[in-house]
Design a protein around this motif. Structure first.
Motif: not given
Length: 476
Positions: A343-355, A383-389
């Motif tokens: 959640d800093m230099l990388s953000t895949p836990n929030w995959c697919g969102g605009a922010y 809360g976001r599906d991270v499988r696409p990322c």
């Protein structure tokens, strides 16, 4: 940055568009090749272009929030979901940050065997508003910085300069910089020390350690009994403070803390200092615990492993990856790759969102991903599906994050996945931009979902660095 001009700027900085201008070699003295100067130059230009000074402060000087957050000891004890929610609740009334943020960033580029081929270190502060490149020699060393210990109140009162020296004898250095508190990235030092004890035969990973603090600490909690390996896993992968306190006390119980600090000095990692911790509990993590991005990146270079002499320490000692055994290096790397807080230099836990913006393109380890594809890190739900990322991931990122209200940090080893570009590098960023600082216009977080805790400018920085490194690898 907005609009087409911003897009051109970011693409150019990442190496996708027009080439940057000539490298300012006068600010990269001591480097031995143009590539080292190039990565330093790109890092400085990128930090400047991202305009970190535009963040908002949810606890500006003089506010009630600011008064409750000033705490020089055991800062992580106050780093709770309730505190973060309180700061985010103050976001609508946040004020512009009072001065240029404090940022210390390093990239060490590696060849296919893990040997450093070039590096860049940049400091940004109220004194260096556009960022300044640190002169680094062929041994990844510098004497050109007067490193100062972080001072919570002093950042406001003394324009970020600091007053306590970290490394003695640097009064005449050309650069003067107060190192941000490393927050939970300090656990890299702790676990390195524990694995040194394993290699020395003093303890074993499978052995049980009975943590019995003789002083109470809100940071550390009560007695526990687990294997050393379990404490290490919890310390690194989900940043358990209680597990890390146990490991610090384990070091104290074995008389190993002073020896660990001497080892860092012997390795030429002079700013890495695990000082003033409490032998009774393993707590008391305060400003005397110091790390610079350059020395942290060098430590991770050793953890990654490389053949032969990796660099020569200032005293003339050849430094090799044998400072840890091959099995300990592998164990360490495996735990870092199992990181839940992306959640800093990388953000895949929030995959697919605009922010927030997408950062370094790696996947989320499967241990944190549920059947519906969403991430749950020890009760914190994303809360976001991270499988696409994860499916589109290009690299692995073996890293450790850290944050308190006035510290945000990320340090790790990036390696391309097979067929995904071939880059390999270490990246470390320390900053005072912790959970206290937010982006203007950040969206609200749905109820029950873990809130994004940083400015997304860090994720943009991670993505630009990775794109640049991907293009460097493609050029061969």
């Amino acid at each position: 940055m907005r609009g087409s001009a911003a897009l051109v700027t970011v693409l150019a900085l990442a190496g996708c568009g027009a080439q940057a201008g000539p490298v300012d070699t006068s600010r990269v003295a001591g480097t031995e090749n143009a590539e080292a100067s190039a990565v330093a130059h790109r890092l400085q230009k990128t930090l400047d272009a991202l305009r970190f000074q535009e963040v908002l402060d949810t606890a500006p000087p003089g506010s009630a929030q600011a008064r409750t957050l000033m705490n020089a000891v055991d800062k992580e004890a106050r780093n709770t979901p309730r505190q973060r929610q309180s700061l985010l609740a103050a976001a609508p009334d946040a004020k512009p940050i009072v001065q240029q943020p404090q940022i210390d960033a390093t990239v060490i580029e590696l060849d296919r065997r893990g040997r450093p081929v070039s590096s860049g270190t940049v400091l940004m502060s109220p004194q260096y508003k556009n960022g300044v490149v640190v002169p680094v020699d062929r041994n990844l060393s510098t004497t050109d910085v007067r490193w100062r210990q972080w001072d919570d109140a002093g950042w406001y009162a003394n324009k970020g300069q600091g007053s306590i020296d970290v490394v003695p004898g640097r009064e005449g250095a050309s650069l003067d910089f107060m190192s941000p508190y490393p927050a939970s990235v300090l656990k890299l030092m702790v676990n390195f020390g524990v694995l040194r004890l394993v290699d020395q035969g003093t303890i074993t990973l499978d052995g049980t350690y009975d943590y019995r603090p003789t002083e109470t600490s809100s940071l550390c909690g009560g007695p526990t009994s687990k294997t050393v390996a379990q404490y290490v896993d919890e310390s690194i992968t989900w940043s358990s403070n209680a597990a890390s306190c146990a490991l610090v006390k384990l070091l104290h119980d074995n008389g190993a803390v002073d020896g660990l600090n001497r080892t860092f000095q012997d390795l030429g990692l002079q700013t890495l200092q695990l000082k003033n911790t409490n032998p009774a509990s393993g707590g008391r993590w305060g400003n005397p615990v110091t790390m610079s991005s350059l020395d942290t990146a060098k430590l991770l270079t050793l953890v990654n492993g490389a053949p032969g002499t990796v660099w020569t320490a200032p005293g003339g000692k050849p430094v090799t990856s044998a400072v840890l055994s091959a099995s300990s290096r592998k164990f360490f790397q495996d735990k870092l790759r199992s990181q839940g807080w992306n959640d800093m230099l990388s953000t895949p836990n929030w995959c697919g969102g605009a922010y927030p913006a997408a950062g370094i393109p790696h996947g989320v380890p499967s241990r944190w991903v549920g059947a519906d594809g969403t991430v749950n890190v020890n009760g914190s739900k994303f809360g976001r599906d991270v499988r696409p990322c994860t499916k589109k991931a290009e690299v692995s990122f073996a890293h450790k994050t850290g944050w308190v209200n006035n510290s945000g940090a990320d340090a790790g080893i990036v390696k391309a996945l097979p067929g995904k570009g071939g880059r390999s590098y270490v990246v470390v960023v320390f900053s005072n931009l912790g959970t206290q600082y937010v982006d203007a216009g950040r969206p609200d977080t749905p109820e029950g979902i873990y809130p994004y805790a940083f400015t997304e400018k860090f994720a943009k920085l991670g993505r630009i660095i990775d794109t640049y490194e991907k293009n460097r690898a493609a050029r061969g």
